[in-house]
Design a protein around this motif. Structure first.
Motif, PDB file in Angstrom:
ATOM      1  N   GLY B  40       0.776  -1.228   0.000  1.00 28.49           N
ATOM      2  CA  GLY B  40       0.000   0.000   0.000  1.00 28.49           C
ATOM      3  C   GLY B  40       0.807   1.278   0.000  1.00 28.49           C
ATOM      4  N   GLN B  41       2.129   1.160  -0.161  1.00 29.08           N
ATOM      5  CA  GLN B  41       2.997   2.330  -0.085  1.00 29.08           C
ATOM      6  C   GLN B  41       3.633   2.649  -1.437  1.00 29.08           C
ATOM      7  N   SER B  42       4.295   3.795  -1.475  1.00 28.87           N
ATOM      8  CA  SER B  42       5.054   4.170  -2.655  1.00 28.87           C
ATOM      9  C   SER B  42       6.394   3.439  -2.670  1.00 28.87           C
ATOM     10  N   LEU B  43       7.196   3.736  -3.667  1.00 27.93           N
ATOM     11  CA  LEU B  43       8.512   3.103  -3.788  1.00 27.93           C
ATOM     12  C   LEU B  43       9.540   3.864  -2.960  1.00 27.93           C
ATOM     13  N   THR B  44      10.402   3.104  -2.284  1.00 30.73           N
ATOM     14  CA  THR B  44      11.493   3.679  -1.510  1.00 30.73           C
ATOM     15  C   THR B  44      12.813   3.201  -2.086  1.00 30.73           C
ATOM     16  N   LEU B  45      13.700   4.141  -2.364  1.00 31.03           N
ATOM     17  CA  LEU B  45      15.001   3.787  -2.919  1.00 31.03           C
ATOM     18  C   LEU B  45      15.866   3.170  -1.831  1.00 31.03           C
ATOM     19  N   ILE B  46      16.369   1.955  -2.084  1.00 27.79           N
ATOM     20  CA  ILE B  46      17.250   1.287  -1.140  1.00 27.79           C
ATOM     21  C   ILE B  46      18.687   1.721  -1.381  1.00 27.79           C
ATOM     22  N   ALA B  47      19.140   1.574  -2.628  1.00 25.14           N
ATOM     23  CA  ALA B  47      20.538   1.848  -2.937  1.00 25.14           C
ATOM     24  C   ALA B  47      20.757   1.924  -4.427  1.00 25.14           C
ATOM     25  N   THR B  48      21.881   2.527  -4.775  1.00 21.58           N
ATOM     26  CA  THR B  48      22.390   2.527  -6.144  1.00 21.58           C
ATOM     27  C   THR B  48      23.457   1.444  -6.231  1.00 21.58           C
ATOM     28  N   ALA B  49      23.307   0.550  -7.176  1.00 22.10           N
ATOM     29  CA  ALA B  49      24.284  -0.524  -7.365  1.00 22.10           C
ATOM     30  C   ALA B  49      25.393  -0.010  -8.265  1.00 22.10           C
ATOM     31  N   ASN B  50      26.602   0.026  -7.768  1.00 23.08           N
ATOM     32  CA  ASN B  50      27.745   0.555  -8.508  1.00 23.08           C
ATOM     33  C   ASN B  50      28.572  -0.595  -9.060  1.00 23.08           C
ATOM     34  N   GLN B  51      28.922  -0.486 -10.322  1.00 24.08           N
ATOM     35  CA  GLN B  51      29.672  -1.569 -10.932  1.00 24.08           C
ATOM     36  C   GLN B  51      31.063  -1.658 -10.361  1.00 24.08           C
ATOM     37  N   GLY B  52      31.416  -2.817  -9.815  1.00 25.80           N
ATOM     38  CA  GLY B  52      32.764  -3.071  -9.343  1.00 25.80           C
ATOM     39  C   GLY B  52      33.113  -2.421  -8.021  1.00 25.80           C
ATOM     40  N   SER B  53      32.141  -1.798  -7.354  1.00 28.46           N
ATOM     41  CA  SER B  53      32.416  -1.184  -6.055  1.00 28.46           C
ATOM     42  C   SER B  53      31.193  -1.282  -5.164  1.00 28.46           C
ATOM     43  N   GLU B  54      31.359  -0.867  -3.938  1.00 30.24           N
ATOM     44  CA  GLU B  54      30.265  -0.978  -2.982  1.00 30.24           C
ATOM     45  C   GLU B  54      29.075  -0.110  -3.384  1.00 30.24           C
ATOM     46  N   ALA B  55      27.895  -0.613  -3.115  1.00 28.96           N
ATOM     47  CA  ALA B  55      26.685   0.138  -3.423  1.00 28.96           C
ATOM     48  C   ALA B  55      26.577   1.377  -2.546  1.00 28.96           C
ATOM     49  N   THR B  56      25.815   2.340  -3.020  1.00 26.44           N
ATOM     50  CA  THR B  56      25.551   3.566  -2.267  1.00 26.44           C
ATOM     51  C   THR B  56      24.164   3.467  -1.666  1.00 26.44           C
ATOM     52  N   TYR B  57      24.093   3.405  -0.345  1.00 31.17           N
ATOM     53  CA  TYR B  57      22.840   3.162   0.354  1.00 31.17           C
ATOM     54  C   TYR B  57      22.158   4.459   0.773  1.00 31.17           C
ATOM     55  N   GLU B  58      20.846   4.421   0.739  1.00 27.84           N
ATOM     56  CA  GLU B  58      20.052   5.547   1.205  1.00 27.84           C
ATOM     57  C   GLU B  58      19.910   5.467   2.726  1.00 27.84           C
ATOM     58  N   SER B  59      19.523   6.597   3.290  1.00 27.12           N
ATOM     59  CA  SER B  59      19.335   6.658   4.736  1.00 27.12           C
ATOM     60  C   SER B  59      18.318   5.605   5.176  1.00 27.12           C
ATOM     61  N   GLY B  60      18.665   4.870   6.203  1.00 21.58           N
ATOM     62  CA  GLY B  60      17.776   3.842   6.720  1.00 21.58           C
ATOM     63  C   GLY B  60      18.050   2.454   6.188  1.00 21.58           C
ATOM     64  N   PHE B  61      18.963   2.331   5.247  1.00 21.05           N
ATOM     65  CA  PHE B  61      19.316   1.032   4.672  1.00 21.05           C
ATOM     66  C   PHE B  61      20.813   0.807   4.859  1.00 21.05           C
ATOM     67  N   VAL B  62      21.188  -0.411   5.261  1.00 23.12           N
ATOM     68  CA  VAL B  62      22.593  -0.710   5.536  1.00 23.12           C
ATOM     69  C   VAL B  62      23.025  -1.955   4.789  1.00 23.12           C
ATOM     70  N   ILE B  63      24.321  -2.027   4.554  1.00 20.01           N
ATOM     71  CA  ILE B  63      24.879  -3.103   3.750  1.00 20.01           C
ATOM     72  C   ILE B  63      24.701  -4.461   4.409  1.00 20.01           C
ATOM     73  N   ASP B  64      24.761  -4.523   5.736  1.00 22.71           N
ATOM     74  CA  ASP B  64      24.632  -5.811   6.406  1.00 22.71           C
ATOM     75  C   ASP B  64      23.256  -6.423   6.189  1.00 22.71           C
ATOM     76  N   LYS B  65      22.256  -5.589   6.066  1.00 26.31           N
ATOM     77  CA  LYS B  65      20.886  -6.062   5.886  1.00 26.31           C
ATOM     78  C   LYS B  65      20.561  -6.289   4.401  1.00 26.31           C
ATOM     79  N   PHE B  66      21.089  -5.425   3.546  1.00 25.29           N
ATOM     80  CA  PHE B  66      20.776  -5.478   2.113  1.00 25.29           C
ATOM     81  C   PHE B  66      22.056  -5.459   1.279  1.00 25.29           C
ATOM     82  N   PRO B  67      22.880  -6.483   1.363  1.00 20.26           N
ATOM     83  CA  PRO B  67      24.080  -6.493   0.525  1.00 20.26           C
ATOM     84  C   PRO B  67      23.727  -6.534  -0.955  1.00 20.26           C
ATOM     85  N   ILE B  68      24.457  -5.765  -1.728  1.00 17.18           N
ATOM     86  CA  ILE B  68      24.203  -5.622  -3.161  1.00 17.18           C
ATOM     87  C   ILE B  68      25.500  -5.872  -3.915  1.00 17.18           C
ATOM     88  N   SER B  69      25.387  -6.589  -5.011  1.00 18.08           N
ATOM     89  CA  SER B  69      26.535  -6.746  -5.908  1.00 18.08           C
ATOM     90  C   SER B  69      26.167  -6.277  -7.293  1.00 18.08           C
TER      91      SER B  69
END
Lengths: 108, 114
Positions: B40-69
């Motif tokens: 029932g909600q709108s979309l919330t940006l979690i992170a930008t996935a960066n090629q070959g480097s660590e993702a850039t996370y939005e406030s409220g989201f952390v790498i330990d919870k949402f690891p991205i490759s």
């Protein structure tokens, strides 16, 4: 964070034009205005975008005010299949933040 | 236009487990993003996935919870770790191509955590 304000819902009669407003008073000079819609729980669908000039494509028209602080998405002949949540977003291509959108109800 | 494929399309998972969601695009893209849409909600940006480097996370989201490759320009994964019922959402992969600048979405992954 979303930089746009939209009415939560609107009604439109089938076959009539649907005009969806959006306020973006803090838009920066390099930010574009984008419109998307989401039907049920499908992925959002791109509709149209523009910088300062009015734009038209096969789906809709986008009217941006001269000061760029607001815009209107126009669906010229709304059908029942246009019932969806419509999102207005401002972005410089690097980040896209969605606000709460407008639920458009097209009625027979 | 290019095809954005997400797998799985839906899953039901047990509390405490992890799920990895894949996003495959059939052409090279400039930017890849991951969004969450709670019921029932709108979309919330979690992170930008960066090629070959660590993702850039939005406030409220952390790498330990949402690891991205993002090992290359056409593929990315999002893992939802140590899941709880509050993680029940639709997770959406999205991409941009420099030419258009518009954001395009896959059909999403509907996750239910019990």
């Amino acid at each position: 964070d979303a930089k746009t304000t939209q009415p939560p819902s609107m009604d439109c009669a089938e076959g009539r034009a649907a005009n969806l407003p959006c306020n973006h008073s803090t838009i920066s000079g390099n930010e574009y205005v984008y419109w998307y819609r989401q039907i049920h729980s499908q992925g959002p669908q791109y509709i149209i975008h523009g910088l300062k000039n009015n734009e038209t494509n096969e789906m809709a028209s986008l009217i941006i005010t001269e000061d760029r602080k607001s815009s209107t998405l126009i669906l010229p002949h709304a059908t029942l299949r246009d019932t969806a949540v419509y999102y207005c977003i401002v972005s410089d291509f690097n980040k896209f933040y969605f606000g709460s959108g407008t639920k458009l109800n097209v009625k027979p | 236009s290019a095809v954005i494929s997400q797998k799985p399309s839906r899953d039901i998972c047990q509390r405490g487990t992890s799920l990895t969601i894949q996003c495959q695009v059939d052409s090279q893209v400039t930017m890849m993003f991951w969004y969450r849409q709670q019921p029932g909600q709108s979309l919330t940006l979690i992170a930008t996935a960066n090629q070959g480097s660590e993702a850039t996370y939005e406030s409220g989201f952390v790498i330990d919870k949402f690891p991205i490759s993002r090992p290359n320009l056409t593929f990315s994964t999002l893992t939802v770790s140590n899941m709880s019922p509050e993680d029940s959402s639709i997770y959406l992969c999205s991409v941009t191509w420099q030419a258009s600048g518009a954001l395009h979405f896959g059909n999403g992954t509907r996750l239910t955590v019990t």
